[in-house]
Scaffold this motif. Structure first.
Motif, short mmCIF file in Angstrom:
data_model
loop_
_atom_site.label_atom_id
_atom_site.label_comp_id
_atom_site.label_asym_id
_atom_site.label_seq_id
_atom_site.Cartn_x
_atom_site.Cartn_y
_atom_site.Cartn_z
N TRP A 1 -3.28 -1.76 -3.38
CA TRP A 1 -4.23 -1.86 -4.49
C TRP A 1 -4.11 -3.25 -5.10
CZ3 TRP A 1 -7.47 2.02 -6.41
CH2 TRP A 1 -7.30 3.29 -5.88
N ASN A 2 -5.22 -3.89 -5.42
CA ASN A 2 -5.24 -5.18 -6.12
C ASN A 2 -5.98 -5.00 -7.44
OD1 ASN A 2 -6.06 -7.05 -3.09
ND2 ASN A 2 -4.15 -6.15 -3.72
N PHE A 3 -5.44 -5.60 -8.51
CA PHE A 3 -6.03 -5.51 -9.85
C PHE A 3 -6.12 -6.90 -10.44
CE2 PHE A 3 -2.81 -2.10 -9.21
CZ PHE A 3 -3.67 -1.04 -8.98
N ALA A 4 -7.30 -7.30 -10.89
CA ALA A 4 -7.50 -8.62 -11.49
C ALA A 4 -7.72 -8.48 -13.00
CB ALA A 4 -8.71 -9.31 -10.85
N GLY B 1 -15.86 -4.81 -10.52
CA GLY B 1 -16.06 -3.87 -9.42
C GLY B 1 -15.14 -4.19 -8.27
N ARG B 2 -15.39 -3.55 -7.16
CA ARG B 2 -14.57 -3.73 -5.96
C ARG B 2 -14.91 -5.07 -5.33
NH1 ARG B 2 -13.49 1.27 -2.08
NH2 ARG B 2 -11.59 0.45 -1.15
N GLY C 1 -10.99 -7.14 -14.30
CA GLY C 1 -11.38 -5.75 -14.08
C GLY C 1 -11.77 -5.50 -12.64
N ASP C 2 -11.89 -6.56 -11.83
CA ASP C 2 -12.17 -6.39 -10.41
C ASP C 2 -10.96 -5.75 -9.74
OD1 ASP C 2 -14.72 -7.54 -10.54
OD2 ASP C 2 -13.93 -9.55 -10.19
N THR D 1 -4.83 -15.37 -9.97
CA THR D 1 -4.02 -14.39 -10.70
C THR D 1 -4.48 -12.97 -10.41
OG1 THR D 1 -3.61 -16.03 -12.43
CG2 THR D 1 -3.26 -13.71 -13.00
N CYS D 2 -3.55 -12.18 -9.89
CA CYS D 2 -3.84 -10.78 -9.61
C CYS D 2 -2.53 -10.01 -9.48
CB CYS D 2 -4.74 -10.68 -8.38
SG CYS D 2 -4.22 -9.80 -6.97
#
Length: 179
Positions: free
Chosen positions: A84-87, A58-59, A90-91, A67-68
């Motif tokens: 925008w950040n993506f891990a 989630g957010r 899935g966060d 790592t992102c």
């Protein structure tokens, strides 16, 4: 379009010799929004890196601490931009900025990004799909924070501004264009 990310000279990986790239597909719009698919590729085994896991993606804030992957979008002629950040877990996170590192606020998004990871044992990818307003031409910055299991963090971007520290928010980092 395929783009190469460069490690910041002050923060190289523990063992150089791998590359980081991104493939971006800015698809035709449906109404007021356009779909942007971004795949980040890392030319080293995923087992080498700290990959956060989430029970319920989630957010979340602070994803850049390990790592992102990040995408920065700024409409041509504007100072305001979105991050925008993506891990790998899935966060995700999304922020609006009124100007360079100023006026930060949580971005209102119509739908969370679609995030997925593929591990090919010798290299891996993280994909993220976001919706952006279709009525603009965008400047794009892409970046990655890669934390290795030994503790080394390397900071990657399409371009780095001069200086001793990575700064993904700097206007020099918005090095690609989306039509």
């Amino acid at each position: 379009m395929q783009l190469t990310l460069l490690a910041h000279p002050a923060t190289p990986p523990a063992e150089p010799g791998f590359k980081v790239w991104a493939t971006v597909d800015h698809a035709a719009s449906f109404g007021a929004m356009a779909t942007t698919n971004i795949w980040f590729g890392i030319g080293a085994p995923a087992a080498r890196f700290v990959l956060p896991q989430a029970e319920e993606p989630g957010r979340k804030d602070g994803l850049w601490r390990t790592t992102c992957f990040e995408a920065f979008l700024r409409a041509d002629g504007e100072e305001a931009y979105q991050e925008w950040n993506f891990a790998p877990s899935g966060d995700w996170a999304a922020y609006d900025f009124a100007d360079y590192r100023a006026g930060m606020a949580e971005a209102e998004v119509g739908a969370p990004p679609y995030i997925r990871m593929e591990d090919n044992l010798t290299w891996w990818t993280l994909g993220a799909t976001i919706a952006v307003p279709a009525d603009r031409h965008w400047r794009l910055g892409l970046s990655a924070v890669l934390e290795e299991k030994g503790g080394t963090k390397s900071y990657w971007a399409l371009a780095h501004p001069p200086g001793d520290k990575p700064d993904f928010h700097h206007p020099d980092c918005f090095a690609a264009r989306l039509a």
